[in-house]
Scaffold this motif. Structure first.
Motif, PDB file in Angstrom:
ATOM      1  N   THR A 141       7.891  37.257  36.046  1.00 51.87           N
ATOM      2  CA  THR A 141       6.882  38.068  35.360  1.00 51.87           C
ATOM      3  C   THR A 141       7.496  39.069  34.400  1.00 51.87           C
ATOM      4  N   ASN A 142       8.718  39.552  34.688  1.00 49.08           N
ATOM      5  CA  ASN A 142       9.348  40.515  33.784  1.00 49.08           C
ATOM      6  C   ASN A 142      10.853  40.362  33.859  1.00 49.08           C
ATOM      7  N   SER A 143      11.533  41.190  33.075  1.00 49.84           N
ATOM      8  CA  SER A 143      12.984  41.042  32.942  1.00 49.84           C
ATOM      9  C   SER A 143      13.733  41.428  34.206  1.00 49.84           C
ATOM     10  N   THR A 144      13.110  42.175  35.096  1.00 44.07           N
ATOM     11  CA  THR A 144      13.817  42.551  36.325  1.00 44.07           C
ATOM     12  C   THR A 144      13.996  41.373  37.256  1.00 44.07           C
ATOM     13  N   ASP A 145      13.240  40.280  37.041  1.00 45.63           N
ATOM     14  CA  ASP A 145      13.396  39.093  37.872  1.00 45.63           C
ATOM     15  C   ASP A 145      14.534  38.206  37.410  1.00 45.63           C
ATOM     16  N   CYS A 146      15.164  38.516  36.291  1.00 48.79           N
ATOM     17  CA  CYS A 146      16.198  37.642  35.741  1.00 48.79           C
ATOM     18  C   CYS A 146      17.467  37.721  36.575  1.00 48.79           C
ATOM     19  N   PRO A 147      18.137  36.599  36.771  1.00 47.66           N
ATOM     20  CA  PRO A 147      19.467  36.633  37.406  1.00 47.66           C
ATOM     21  C   PRO A 147      20.431  37.403  36.507  1.00 47.66           C
ATOM     22  N   GLN A 148      21.174  38.324  37.124  1.00 52.95           N
ATOM     23  CA  GLN A 148      22.053  39.156  36.307  1.00 52.95           C
ATOM     24  C   GLN A 148      23.137  39.757  37.179  1.00 52.95           C
ATOM     25  N   ILE A 149      24.195  40.179  36.516  1.00 50.53           N
ATOM     26  CA  ILE A 149      25.320  40.803  37.217  1.00 50.53           C
ATOM     27  C   ILE A 149      25.003  42.281  37.429  1.00 50.53           C
ATOM     28  N   VAL A 150      25.212  42.738  38.661  1.00 48.63           N
ATOM     29  CA  VAL A 150      24.967  44.145  38.974  1.00 48.63           C
ATOM     30  C   VAL A 150      26.228  44.933  38.637  1.00 48.63           C
ATOM     31  N   PRO A 151      26.156  45.875  37.696  1.00 50.73           N
ATOM     32  CA  PRO A 151      27.359  46.653  37.370  1.00 50.73           C
ATOM     33  C   PRO A 151      27.801  47.515  38.542  1.00 50.73           C
ATOM     34  N   ALA A 152      29.070  47.549  38.752  1.00 49.38           N
ATOM     35  CA  ALA A 152      29.631  48.338  39.854  1.00 49.38           C
ATOM     36  C   ALA A 152      30.929  48.973  39.384  1.00 49.38           C
ATOM     37  N   SER A 153      31.212  50.130  39.933  1.00 54.59           N
ATOM     38  CA  SER A 153      32.448  50.822  39.576  1.00 54.59           C
ATOM     39  C   SER A 153      33.618  50.176  40.294  1.00 54.59           C
ATOM     40  N   VAL A 154      34.711  50.054  39.604  1.00 52.44           N
ATOM     41  CA  VAL A 154      35.922  49.466  40.164  1.00 52.44           C
ATOM     42  C   VAL A 154      37.007  50.516  40.127  1.00 52.44           C
ATOM     43  N   ALA A 155      37.729  50.604  41.237  1.00 48.94           N
ATOM     44  CA  ALA A 155      38.805  51.586  41.320  1.00 48.94           C
ATOM     45  C   ALA A 155      39.859  51.307  40.267  1.00 48.94           C
ATOM     46  N   PRO A 156      40.472  52.338  39.726  1.00 49.76           N
ATOM     47  CA  PRO A 156      41.512  52.118  38.712  1.00 49.76           C
ATOM     48  C   PRO A 156      42.637  51.256  39.253  1.00 49.76           C
ATOM     49  N   VAL A 157      43.165  50.422  38.381  1.00 50.56           N
ATOM     50  CA  VAL A 157      44.232  49.505  38.759  1.00 50.56           C
ATOM     51  C   VAL A 157      45.428  49.799  37.877  1.00 50.56           C
ATOM     52  N   SER A 158      46.580  49.875  38.486  1.00 51.29           N
ATOM     53  CA  SER A 158      47.803  50.149  37.733  1.00 51.29           C
ATOM     54  C   SER A 158      48.159  48.974  36.861  1.00 51.29           C
ATOM     55  N   THR A 159      48.763  49.277  35.723  1.00 53.41           N
ATOM     56  CA  THR A 159      49.144  48.217  34.798  1.00 53.41           C
ATOM     57  C   THR A 159      50.186  47.314  35.421  1.00 53.41           C
ATOM     58  N   GLY A 160      50.039  46.046  35.150  1.00 55.51           N
ATOM     59  CA  GLY A 160      51.004  45.067  35.635  1.00 55.51           C
ATOM     60  C   GLY A 160      50.741  44.583  37.043  1.00 55.51           C
ATOM     61  N   THR A 161      49.706  45.099  37.708  1.00 59.03           N
ATOM     62  CA  THR A 161      49.388  44.649  39.071  1.00 59.03           C
ATOM     63  C   THR A 161      48.115  43.838  39.045  1.00 59.03           C
ATOM     64  N   SER A 162      47.894  43.065  40.092  1.00 56.39           N
ATOM     65  CA  SER A 162      46.706  42.228  40.203  1.00 56.39           C
ATOM     66  C   SER A 162      45.709  42.872  41.136  1.00 56.39           C
ATOM     67  N   GLN A 163      44.468  42.595  40.910  1.00 57.17           N
ATOM     68  CA  GLN A 163      43.400  43.181  41.725  1.00 57.17           C
ATOM     69  C   GLN A 163      42.223  42.225  41.751  1.00 57.17           C
ATOM     70  N   ASP A 164      41.727  41.886  42.925  1.00 57.71           N
ATOM     71  CA  ASP A 164      40.532  41.057  43.060  1.00 57.71           C
ATOM     72  C   ASP A 164      39.298  41.906  42.808  1.00 57.71           C
ATOM     73  N   ILE A 165      38.445  41.426  41.982  1.00 57.69           N
ATOM     74  CA  ILE A 165      37.231  42.156  41.634  1.00 57.69           C
ATOM     75  C   ILE A 165      36.042  41.352  42.132  1.00 57.69           C
ATOM     76  N   ALA A 166      35.217  41.951  42.934  1.00 59.05           N
ATOM     77  CA  ALA A 166      34.011  41.293  43.450  1.00 59.05           C
ATOM     78  C   ALA A 166      32.856  41.550  42.483  1.00 59.05           C
ATOM     79  N   ILE A 167      32.193  40.490  42.119  1.00 57.04           N
ATOM     80  CA  ILE A 167      31.060  40.585  41.196  1.00 57.04           C
ATOM     81  C   ILE A 167      29.790  40.328  41.982  1.00 57.04           C
ATOM     82  N   THR A 168      28.859  41.280  41.908  1.00 54.24           N
ATOM     83  CA  THR A 168      27.590  41.164  42.632  1.00 54.24           C
ATOM     84  C   THR A 168      26.515  40.664  41.685  1.00 54.24           C
ATOM     85  N   LEU A 169      25.799  39.643  42.117  1.00 52.69           N
ATOM     86  CA  LEU A 169      24.722  39.071  41.328  1.00 52.69           C
ATOM     87  C   LEU A 169      23.379  39.483  41.910  1.00 52.69           C
ATOM     88  N   MET A 170      22.471  39.847  41.038  1.00 53.04           N
ATOM     89  CA  MET A 170      21.108  40.171  41.452  1.00 53.04           C
ATOM     90  C   MET A 170      20.188  39.010  41.059  1.00 53.04           C
TER      91      MET A 170
END
Length: 1624
Positions: free
Chosen positions: A543-572
């Motif tokens: 019925t409206n745009s809030t029903d659309c599948p979309q990525i939920v923005p979330a804050s990610v902790a700072p990551v040091s340069t040159g290191t790897s970090q797994d980032i979890a993406i939440t879908l709404m």
């Protein structure tokens, strides 16, 4: 009083503004004169504008208007002017007044005008001045220079005699009295007026101005305040206390005037008031020379104010009057001029809102004329709403509302309703239409019985919808309602497309769909935005745009340069993301794309795949359904519905499946030894391979299944075991339940009865026939000869070249030929783009059907990702894209098919080997011939014969050597070589030596007996032969050296920043269409010589009549001819008429080929603005031509230009290919021309014949060895933008040739048509600082030879290298030889004085020139046969598809015919014409020599496009032999070019029409179509009766009465065309 010089002048009413009288000559104290001055131009861009003005040389005093005569009278100090009222042009002036006697000393005195009053009824003008004690005169209104009544100078002394005093006078209707007021009084006496009201006059004091008229005072003005009051006044003769003593009739008022100021401004000097359209408009003059205009509404509120400067710093005179004949003009006067001002400039407002918002009482909106105007300037302004005044405000402006204003692209819209708003007159009965722009209109009508006016319009046709912008989901269309041919109101409506909404915003497609201004719906199943919700009824509704599948923005902790970090993406709303497939299984790739760079992705070496499966697809039985469990598919079989479905219950255990069902087995028999592959097909044949490992038996013999050939539930392939004896039984598959086949499998014993033939050669290749019983048993058949040699069909071993890219990354590559190939062959990597693979030997060959080929890279099968991007390899059916076709091995034999060849050692050996015809197409490098172990060098190879020779000795201990030939892996011994004894050779040698010795003795005897004369002749002959041999050696050596060095030198010389002198499009077209009518080269010899300054910077204009210019016809002929040409143009735009017209002309015997070509070109010019229509006409005529050619010889079609349509096709190609020619081919073509000219100039050139040392054409080859040395000259020349240059010439060049090379060096960056001619320049050599010589072809120093003067060269003048020369323009002809003079001296005697050499030895220079130019020629051919942006020119693709379509319709399947059609339409009809005529494209000098070289190149190009093999020999012409080696390679490029065009997707008619419309628009108004129409009409007039007959016999044209319209054209043009055009 002293009078100045007297100047007599009369009245001249028609005197022009240019006639000016000097004011100095009429400056008299007591006289009035007229001054003529030029009027100033009216102002623009303001609401007030001065339309005319008249400056006075002295201070102005007064002016008066004569409404009946249209005259204005201006009184100034010492002058009186009579002007025409509208323009203020001078008419006449008054003479000097008579002198009066005076006893006192005289001195000059200025005459100030005190009264100026016209009396129109009596034709008098009362003029009173300050001289002679206020002397007055009565002058004539029509000529102020003449007195009406002469009075003595002391009779009418009644006016004030002071410059600042006032005098008032009124002329009454009855003429009974003239009332004057003495000086220095504030009031004027009024008496003896009777009942007639006084005239509108002014009464002035130093501070007040009262305006009288009709018993009311309209205003009072002092120096600061304007006040408007209305009151009556009354004269009181008895009240004498307010006047001076000398007033006989004092004036007083009853009460003082009091009022509130409405407008305040400093320095006001004059006022004029007008009442217009419920507005009061006040005009105020100021002391600094400005005029103010103030608009008051009915409530006396200021609505607007404007101002204009009349004369800066000069106060406006209190007198200010409206023009009595046109109240829209106001007359006012300043200190030194009078002006006529237009009270309003309405035309400065272009839209209604600006017009009405200006609040100018005079201006209003003229509705049906859509302009701002005065009321009387608008037609029908008295009728309601035709003219809208400002009093009602801007809400009165006409407007319209479109219902609906937003249109869905996908809906069918047939009509549109427009609501008319604002003040619009009734539109009933008027001619109306809706205008959508781009010349698109639909009929409109007014709906009846409506309070507001509603207009009904047919909607814009769908095919004419405007194109959507690339980044928008909608397009705005402006629509207007047109009434009587004029757009009166405008409005916009929007056409939207919801599907584009999601495409434009791919990252937020769903949200953008709901956020659109339009009513859009999101379809989850299709993942797209749609406008119709019914398209996605089976999808989840949002019925409206809030029903659309979309990525939920979330804050990610700072990551040091040159290191790897797994980032979890939440879908709404991720539950809504559902992937669907109708296949059994579909693989969806998962990619991560960079957010800011949509075209770039995160690397994914091993792509992540999501598999989506469909249980209902690909599971026809229970075993297939349950077997998918091994693939991870949760499927379960439903017995009730006999279908496979998703197992939604996790704990549900699949039940047992029905017993196996065997439907077919093959083969049905096999040998007792077993090993036969038996294929079993059916249903429920196991869920997995482990179920059937030991489940298949035949009788009691096991059949072992093959895992790689097993297909779940459907197919089992097993190896049969060994049987003891012959038997036959069913095949049993025993799973949990048992299934048996209906067919029986039999074990049998194959028996071979006999073979034929029984013997064959060692090399093999013999075909063997085997006869017996049960020979077809088993699944694979192999035949072994003697138990070891396998009987095969073909040998293989040919090297296959494979092209691609990325091969260097592969560690190993192998090739497999399926079905017939015996083994897998390893390939060799040569480069990143090329590998070679030997073909495997073939077996089981059943025919010539192509065998599929696969390649394995690093052991893995290579597949085309384009066809199978993500399919599961186990499930996908692989289809190879490569194929090889096998043919029988070649067969060779000797010339006489002998098996023994005799040869004597030490003698040269040449073998001739014949080959049977085949389809292998072997190349020369694939053959290898050996005699024993010694290779035989192959020299000549053809399809039937091979020549090879052995240069080394064949002496060996063996007396017999085999002659073998090898091709690939095929090796055949064709004969045995027998070496003869050495005794015979010795005997032969002795005999030969004896004979030679005998001959030597005889020759010596004869030589000794010869006379001395014969001996001398012989010696002379020997010397000549030695010299000839030396010359031949030297020429060959030079030719070889030139071939190696010229290419580098030429490339360096052409590496310059030179602009390409392209001709404009119109000149290119006229030269192509009418090649004999326009040529800049010819015009240079026709036009007279001009100075260089007149040639530089301006191209010589061609005078072709069809170029843009005026249609020159006499004015008396113009109306009929214009009407006739317009009607004739309408007929030519009728397809039926034009086709009948062309066919009728072509049927006439005297309508020659030249006429046909001319008519085609004229039609192209006339229809150039409608190329879509022109193309349709050309196609229809081509269809008729194809029909006529198909019944005869279709290959001859389009080869010549014998019909109108063939020339039309040539012109069409020229128009469509011009952009491609200029942008892609122009540069390499121009470089080739420069290279040819540069190479010709590198050697000697015969000034008489034009033959040169370097050329491509044998006929232009200079077959002499002339020693020429280069000279570098330092030349100065003030022209072409450069001062001095170093120019390379040859010492054998004549002076004309030197001038040509100098001009080319200086003027290389400007078009040739702007060069000076050789005859127009002089060349001067500075031998020393004091000595200089003019260099000419012929002069007094010329050498005489055989009674003729030789042309002077640089060597003749002994000019050294590095000499300084100066070239300059001359007006006198020098003795430089012209071309005509050179042609007259062609019979040169130089040949008799030069040593003769074989002329054929110089043919190597052709090869030298060819090698030097080869790169430039290759670049040109590559540009012609290449695609720009991977797409061919639109016209080529479109026309080639048209030819393919026509061939298919007529059943023409011969590829050669289509190839010939394409070649005749493009290379032959366009490119060859361009290659041979570069002057059509460039502004250059095409000499006869260059033309000859281009003919060779054009011949090579057309040979490359031909399909017939060239049969060349020693007698063939050199222009064909020169490029014989390159023609096969060029031919492959042409064939590839045609194939690429054919394989590309076809063009739509809309795309082609859009391209043609753009070409028409790009070159609009380039040609004079009227002249073209006139020329076409001449043909129509000549064949009038035949055309009328053809039109009458055609049913379509007869039904539309086109023959009558044609007769109308004849009637209009018949009497005018020839005489008028001849005059024009």
């Amino acid at each position: 009083m002293l009078g100045a010089r007297e100047r007599e002048a009369g009245c001249s009413g028609g005197m022009g503004a240019e006639q000016v009288l000097s004011s100095a000559s009429v400056s008299v104290s007591s006289s009035v004169y007229l001054l003529l001055l030029v009027l100033s131009a009216p102002g623009s861009g303001r609401a007030l504008s001065v339309r005319s003005r008249f400056p006075s040389p002295t201070l102005t005093n007064n002016f008066a208007l004569d409404a009946s005569g249209g005259r204005l009278y201006l009184a100034a100090v010492n002058r009186l002017f009579q002007l025409s009222a509208p323009n203020l042009t001078p008419l006449c002036h008054a003479p000097q007044m008579p002198q009066a006697s005076c006893e006192h000393r005289k001195r000059p005195t200025d005459n100030y005008n005190k009264l100026l009053a016209p009396d129109p009824e009596q034709g008098l003008l009362v003029v009173c001045g300050s001289v002679y004690q206020g002397f007055c005169q009565l002058r004539r209104l029509d000529n102020v220079s003449a007195l009406a009544v002469a009075f003595p100078a002391d009779m009418l002394n009644v006016a004030a005699n002071h410059a600042e005093a006032s005098t008032v006078g009124l002329c009454c209707a009855g003429g009974d009295a003239l009332l004057l007021a003495p000086p220095n009084t504030a009031w004027a006496a009024l008496s003896s007026l009777g009942s007639f009201p006084p005239t509108f006059r002014n009464i002035q004091t130093s501070t007040h101005l009262l305006i009288f008229g009709n018993q009311w005072i309209s205003g009072i003005l002092d120096s600061h305040v304007f006040t408007k009051v209305f009151f009556s006044f009354q004269l009181q003769p008895e009240q004498l206390d307010c006047g001076a003593a000398h007033l006989q009739h004092p004036l007083s008022i009853l009460q003082p005037i009091k009022a509130r100021p409405m407008f305040t401004s400093p320095g006001l000097t004059s006022v004029a008031v007008s009442s217009v359209n419920n507005y009061t408009v006040v005009f105020l003059g100021t002391a600094n020379g400005r005029l103010l205009k103030i608009n008051f509404n009915s409530f006396m509120d200021v609505m607007s104010r404007e101002s204009i400067t009349i004369a800066y710093g000069e106060p406006v005179h209190p007198i200010m009057q409206f023009d009595p004949s046109d109240s829209s003009y106001l007359y006012l006067m300043t200190s030194h001029q009078i002006a006529r001002v237009k009270v309003a400039a309405c035309d400065q407002y272009t839209i209604c809102t600006d017009c009405l918002a200006a609040a100018d009482a005079y201006c209003g909106w003229c509705t049906l004329e859509t302009r701002c105007s005065l009321q009387h300037e608008c037609a029908n302004s008295d009728e309601p709403y035709y003219w809208i005044s400002t009093s009602g405000g801007v809400q009165q402006c006409p407007s319209m509302t479109i219902i609906p204003s937003e249109i869905n692209m996908e809906k069918e819209n047939t009509a549109m309703i427009i609501q008319m708003n604002g003040s619009i007159p009734s539109l009933s009965g008027m001619k109306m239409s809706c205008d959508y722009g781009n010349n698109i209109e639909t009929v409109a009508k007014v709906l009846s019985q409506s309070l507001n006016q509603y207009v009904y319009c047919n909607f814009l046709p769908r095919e004419k919808y405007p194109a959507f912008p690339s980044n928008q989901d909608h397009v705005i269309v402006q629509t207007s309602v047109k009434v009587n041919g004029k757009n009166i109101v405008w409005a916009n409506f929007t056409i939207y497309d919801c599907k584009r909404t999601g495409n434009i915003y791919p990252k937020t497609a769903c949200i953008s769909c709901f956020s659109a201004k339009w009513k859009c719906h999101w379809c989850t199943r299709k993942y797209t935005c749609v406008s119709n919700a019914t398209e996605c009824e089976d999808s989840i509704q949002m019925t409206n745009s809030t029903d659309c599948p979309q990525i939920v923005p979330a804050s990610v902790a700072p990551v040091s340069t040159g290191t790897s970090q797994d980032i979890a993406i939440t879908l709404m709303n991720a539950a809504f993301i559902k992937l669907h497939t109708s296949d059994k299984s579909h693989l969806f790739p998962v990619n991560l794309r960079l957010k800011e760079k949509p075209g770039q992705f995160i690397d994914s070496p091993q792509m992540m795949i999501v598999e989506i499966y469909n249980c209902a697809t690909g599971s026809a039985d229970c075993s297939q359904c349950h077997g998918r469990e091994d693939l991870g598919h949760q499927c379960i079989w439903s017995d009730s519905s006999s279908s496979c479905r998703l197992n939604t219950e996790v704990l549900q255990i699949p039940g047992p499946c029905p017993p196996p069902e065997i439907r077919k087995i093959e083969p049905l028999n096999g040998p007792l030894e077993g090993g036969t592959l038996v294929t079993i097909r059916g249903r429920n044949l196991g869920r997995r391979f482990s179920d059937i490992v030991n489940a298949v038996i035949i009788g009691n013999v096991k059949c072992i299944p093959l895992q790689e050939r097993y297909i779940v539930s459907e197919e089992i392939v097993c190896w049969t075991g060994e049987a003891i004896a012959e038997f036959s039984d069913v095949v049993t598959v025993n799973l949990s339940k048992e299934g048996k086949s209906r067919e029986r499998y039999s074990y049998v014993l194959p028996v071979v009865k006999f073979i034929s033939p029984s013997a064959g050669p060692k090399a093999g290749g013999t075909k063997i026939t085997i006869t017996g019983s049960n020979l077809s048993v088993g699944s694979e058949l192999r035949v072994l000869v003697n138990g070891t040699k396998e009987c095969t069909d073909l040998s293989g071993g040919r090297i296959i070249t494979v092209e691609g890219n990325g091969f260097l990354m592969a560690q190993n590559v192998s090739m497999v030929v399926h079905t017939v190939g015996k083994e897998q062959t390893n390939c060799k990597v040569h480069s990143d783009t090329v590998i070679t693979c030997p073909s495997p030997a073939a077996s089981n060959l059943t025919g010539s059907k192509p065998a599929s080929v696969d390649f394995y890279i690093n052991g893995r099968l290579y597949t085309d990702d384009h066809h199978f991007p993500f399919d599961h390899y186990e499930e996908a059916v692989h289809i190879s894209k490569f194929h090889l076709e096998y043919y029988p091995d070649p067969q060779f034999f000797t010339a006489k098919k002998e098996k023994w060849i005799k040869h004597h050692p030490g003698e040269p050996l040449t073998l001739v080997i014949h080959k049977e015809p085949d389809n292998l197409g072997l190349e020369s490098n694939e053959y290898e011939v050996k005699i024993g172990l010694i290779s035989c060098e192959i020299q000549i190879v053809s399809d039937k014969v091979i020549h090879c020779s052995v240069n080394e000795s064949l002496s060996t201990s063996e007396r017999q050597l085999p002659v073998t030939i090898q091709v690939g892996k095929f090796n055949q011994t064709i004969a045995m070589l027998h070496l003869g004894g050495s005794e015979t050779a010795i005997t032969v040698s002795i005999v030969v030596c004896s004979i030679l010795l005998l001959l030597s003795v005889v020759a010596l005897f004869v030589f000794c007996t010869k006379s001395r004369r014969a001996e001398r002749y012989w010696q002379k002959t020997l010397l000549q032969m030695e010299e000839m041999e030396s010359q031949i050696r030297e020429e060959i050596r030079k030719g070889f050296a030139e071939l190696q060095t010229d290419m580098t030198d030429l490339t360096k010389e052409l590496n310059r920043s030179q602009g390409i002198p392209f001709l404009d499009y119109k000149y290119f077209v006229t030269r192509t269409f009418f090649p004999k009518c326009s040529s800049l080269y010819e015009e240079r010899y026709i036009l007279p010589s001009q100075h260089l300054s007149s040639q530089m910077g301006s191209q010589v204009q061609e005078t072709h009549p069809l170029l843009l210019g005026e249609w020159k016809i006499p004015e008396n002929c113009r109306p009929n001819m214009e009407e006739g040409i317009a009607l004739f143009s309408t007929l030519l735009n009728n397809k039926h008429f034009l086709i009948v017209f062309v066919h009728a002309l072509e049927q006439q015997k005297d309508f020659a080929v030249r006429d046909r070509c001319n008519l085609a070109s004229l039609l192209t010019i006339a229809l150039h603005g409608k190329l879509e229509y022109y193309t349709s006409i050309m196609k229809d005529l081509l269809v008729d031509l194809i029909d006529a050619s198909a019944s005869k010889n279709p290959k001859l079609m389009l080869r010549r230009t014998e019909s109108v349509v063939e020339k039309m096709l040539t012109n069409w190609m020229s128009i469509c290919m011009y952009s491609f020619l200029r942008e892609t081919v122009g540069e390499p073509f121009f470089l080739l021309l420069c290279a040819i000219k540069q190479q010709i100039n590198k050697g000697s050139i015969d000034a008489i014949t034009g033959k040169a040392r370097y050329t491509l054409n044998e006929e232009w080859l200079l077959r002499e060895n002339i020693e020429a040395k280069p000279r570098n000259l330092n030349v100065s020349f003030q022209g072409c933008g450069m001062d001095s240059l170093s120019v390379r010439v040859m010492d054998t060049d004549t002076l004309s040739q030197v001038k040509e090379k100098i001009l080319e060096a200086f003027c290389k960056n400007i078009p040739y048509s702007q060069w000076p001619r050789v005859e127009d320049v002089d060349l001067e050599w500075f031998a020393t600082s004091t000595d200089s010589y003019i260099l000419r072809d012929l002069d007094d120093t010329s050498v005489m030879e055989d009674g003729r003067k030789k042309l002077n060269t640089l060597a003749h003048y002994k000019i050294p290298d590095g000499a300084s020369l100066a070239m300059s323009l001359t007006d006198n002809k020098d003795t430089t030889l012209s071309r005509d003079e050179l042609n007259e001296n062609k019979r040169s005697h130089r040949q008799s004085h030069r040593k003769k050499v074989l002329p054929e030895i110089y043919l190597t220079r052709l090869l030298s020139t060819k090698g030097t130019l080869q790169k430039f020629l290759d670049d040109l051919f590559k540009a012609i046969l290449s695609f720009r942006d991977e797409k061919p020119p639109v016209a080529i693709k479109y026309f080639f598809d048209f030819l393919e379509e026509q061939a298919e319709k007529r059943g023409i399947s011969d590829p050669d015919t289509l190839h010939i059609w394409k070649t005749n339409s493009l290379p032959l009809r366009f490119w060859v014409n361009i290659l041979k005529n570069p002057q059509f494209v460039f502004d250059i000098d095409k000499t006869d020599h260059i033309d000859a070289c281009l003919s060779v190149i054009a011949q090579a190009f057309i040979d490359a496009c031909s399909i017939s093999d060239l049969q060349l020999g020693k007698d063939s012409p050199t222009n064909k032999l020169l490029y014989a080696k390159e023609i096969p390679e060029y031919r492959k490029i042409v064939q590839k070019y045609y194939k690429q065009i054919r394989d590309m997707p076809p063009l739509s008619e809309q795309e082609m029409n859009a391209h043609l419309a753009e070409e028409s628009r790009k070159y609009r108004n380039e040609f004079n179509t009227n002249v073209a129409m006139t020329e076409i009409y001449k043909y129509a007039k000549r064949y009038r009766n035949q055309i009328v007959s053809a039109l009458d016999s055609n049913p379509t044209t007869r039904r539309t009465q086109l023959q009558h319209k044609f007769e109308q054209v004849i009637a209009l043009m018949e009497d005018n065309i020839y005489e008028c055009c001849s005059e024009a």
